[in-house]
Design an enzyme around this catalytic site. Sequence first.
Site, mmCIF file in Angstrom:
data_model
loop_
_atom_site.group_PDB
_atom_site.id
_atom_site.type_symbol
_atom_site.label_atom_id
_atom_site.label_comp_id
_atom_site.label_asym_id
_atom_site.label_seq_id
_atom_site.Cartn_x
_atom_site.Cartn_y
_atom_site.Cartn_z
ATOM 1 N N LYS A 1 0.816 -1.228 0.000
ATOM 2 C CA LYS A 1 0.000 0.000 0.000
ATOM 3 C C LYS A 1 0.847 1.275 0.000
ATOM 4 C CE LYS A 1 -3.861 -2.243 2.279
ATOM 5 N NZ LYS A 1 -4.864 -2.187 3.341
ATOM 6 N N ASP B 1 -9.725 2.287 2.639
ATOM 7 C CA ASP B 1 -9.733 1.569 3.921
ATOM 8 C C ASP B 1 -10.460 2.352 5.016
ATOM 9 O OD1 ASP B 1 -8.377 -0.679 3.043
ATOM 10 O OD2 ASP B 1 -6.413 0.092 3.587
#
Length: 310
Positions: free
Chosen positions: A86, A123
């Site tokens: 990420k 997220d």
Amino acid sequence: MGESHDERVYEIKELGELPDGGGRYGVLGWPVSHSLSPAFQRAGFAALGIAAQYVKIAVPPEGLAEAVAVLKERQFSGWNCTLPHKVAMYDLVDERAPSAERLGGVNTVARKEDGRLCGFNTDGEGWLVAIRESFQVEVRDLRVMILGAGGAGRGLAVQAALEKCRRLVLVNRTIEKARELHEHLRTLLRTEPWEGSDQRIEIIPWDEDRIGQELGGIDLLVNATSVGLRPADSPLLPASLLLPSLLVYDTIYRPARTRLLQDAAKAGARVANGLGMLLHQGAASLSIWTGREAPTDAMRTALNSAAALS
Ligand code: ATR
């Protein structure tokens, strides 16, 4: 129904073997074989009536830049990134949405019509929706304690701060990391002012007595550490600290009920695991790719059956 977790995992050099037809999507991870994303993303595309492939792609950390070049060449329309990619993906996209800038990482990439890659991070949003759905409350109305200041904890702390929740207590075994995170939040809050944030955000050491004292003034306790993933892990907190008034959210979803969630439920607390977060971050990715509202019911059904099989 959901796909089993042992289906084909592509390596970068094998992507030429993908059949033609439909949009191309995937999830990049290392390891990636246990990812549940294909199961529910395919269900999402199918429910929208969109022909698309969504595959697992194994990419070692040192191969990420090459992977991005190949995905571009193979005309992938978008992809998700999971651990450990990420943060590195942040520097490999051409532009970043505010969500990626704020959370400091990218979990969703979309190829724009001009071929440029845009990075997003869904997220935080996925977590907010999961809390709303699990407990019928809004994070902004809660006093929140987050355990863990690694990648996961950092993202949730940023999101809670952006929500201007009533109180935010950050706890990490290595307190230096919690302090760094606090500094990051202060910087962030210079552009997103949060009145009284100096009093509302607190860092405390990983000390059971201290955590116990604080929990009396907390509504939502979140585990963002990796403790509980392995059956042999010792309990994250002593069961005696868990109060019936708490909402307890564990970002872990495998096992479905960590020791923390078991102990909290026994204490009378309301509990939820990380499957909701997984679902809603993925639903937000699907919306970004398609420009349509995600069919969350179909995606949830597929995710739940894939999780039960895994
Ligand atoms: P992730 O991206 O999943 O957050 P990570 O960045 O490796 O993974 O972070 C793991 C988190 O779990 C960290 O907050 C870590 O605490 P440290 O920063 O002190 O390492 C936490 N963690 C791991 N094992 C732990 C343990 N036994 N007790 C408490 N916290 C633990």
